[in-house]
Design a protein around this motif. Structure first.
Motif, mmCIF file in Angstrom:
data_model
loop_
_atom_site.group_PDB
_atom_site.id
_atom_site.type_symbol
_atom_site.label_atom_id
_atom_site.label_comp_id
_atom_site.label_asym_id
_atom_site.label_seq_id
_atom_site.Cartn_x
_atom_site.Cartn_y
_atom_site.Cartn_z
ATOM 1 N N ASP A 1 1.123 -1.570 0.270
ATOM 2 C CA ASP A 1 0.241 0.298 0.404
ATOM 3 C C ASP A 1 0.816 0.907 0.265
ATOM 4 N N LEU A 2 1.631 1.263 0.833
ATOM 5 C CA LEU A 2 3.033 2.281 0.834
ATOM 6 C C LEU A 2 3.842 2.894 -0.435
ATOM 7 N N VAL A 3 3.962 1.631 -1.272
ATOM 8 C CA VAL A 3 4.418 1.597 -2.429
ATOM 9 C C VAL A 3 3.928 2.246 -3.418
ATOM 10 N N ARG A 4 2.039 1.720 -3.421
ATOM 11 C CA ARG A 4 1.108 1.990 -4.195
ATOM 12 C C ARG A 4 1.021 3.593 -4.201
ATOM 13 N N MET A 5 1.487 4.005 -2.945
ATOM 14 C CA MET A 5 1.232 5.816 -2.576
ATOM 15 C C MET A 5 2.193 6.456 -2.882
ATOM 16 N N MET A 6 3.391 5.945 -2.567
ATOM 17 C CA MET A 6 4.489 6.752 -3.388
ATOM 18 C C MET A 6 4.531 6.473 -5.440
ATOM 19 N N ALA A 7 4.373 5.578 -5.616
ATOM 20 C CA ALA A 7 4.409 5.498 -7.041
ATOM 21 C C ALA A 7 2.900 6.717 -8.060
ATOM 22 N N ASP B 1 1.677 9.284 -5.540
ATOM 23 C CA ASP B 1 2.665 10.772 -5.658
ATOM 24 C C ASP B 1 3.472 11.114 -6.457
ATOM 25 N N LEU B 2 4.800 10.022 -6.937
ATOM 26 C CA LEU B 2 5.404 10.288 -7.728
ATOM 27 C C LEU B 2 4.678 10.469 -9.048
#
Length: 143
Positions: free
Chosen positions: A131-137, A139-140
């Motif tokens: 979930d955090l990786v998806r959020m980072m993707a 946001d980026l």
């Protein structure tokens, strides 16, 4: 959030996790409060070798280097047939208003994944590393 109860068969827990591609599933008690969590690691450890208690022998004396209850816990975990037998009952959770940094600290420093989100004793969500990786993707990727 997919959940199970303490009396759910371990095989059903594994099937649920595999079918939905999730890394852990919260275990609820009879009042639907968070009682524990079964993670991929909990299921994998079941198939490992049983580690016997460590002790130190000095002449005719044997000094245990861990509590005898550790062996009982390991046996229950490896041979258990229900979620309550294999779950981690010392659950680290966050509240809905927790900062991302608090989640990251739990995940990185305490090796917790996933992290249940609890509000007034009730499970309201769950956050995993993915979930955090998806959020980072997301946001980026934003302009």
């Amino acid at each position: 959030v997919f959940t199970v109860h303490a009396d759910t068969a371990v095989s059903d827990v594994a099937r649920l996790m595999a079918a939905h591609g999730i890394s852990g599933v919260p275990v609820l008690d009879a009042e639907d409060r968070l009682a524990g969590i079964v993670t991929e690691l909990d299921l994998i450890v079941r198939n490992g070798r049983l580690e016997m208690p460590v002790f130190l022998q000095i002449f005719d004396s044997v000094v245990p280097l861990e509590l005898p209850s550790h062996l009982t816990t390991r046996l229950r975990h490896m041979l258990g047939t229900h979620a309550e037998d294999v779950m981690t009952d010392d659950v680290h959770s966050v509240t809905p208003d927790a900062e991302i940094e608090a989640l990251v600290e739990l995940m990185v420093k305490r090796h917790v994944n996933p992290v249940p989100v609890v509000d007034n004793g009730r499970l309201v969500g769950i956050v995993s590393r993915s979930d955090l990786v998806r959020m980072m993707a997301t946001d980026l990727g934003a302009p």
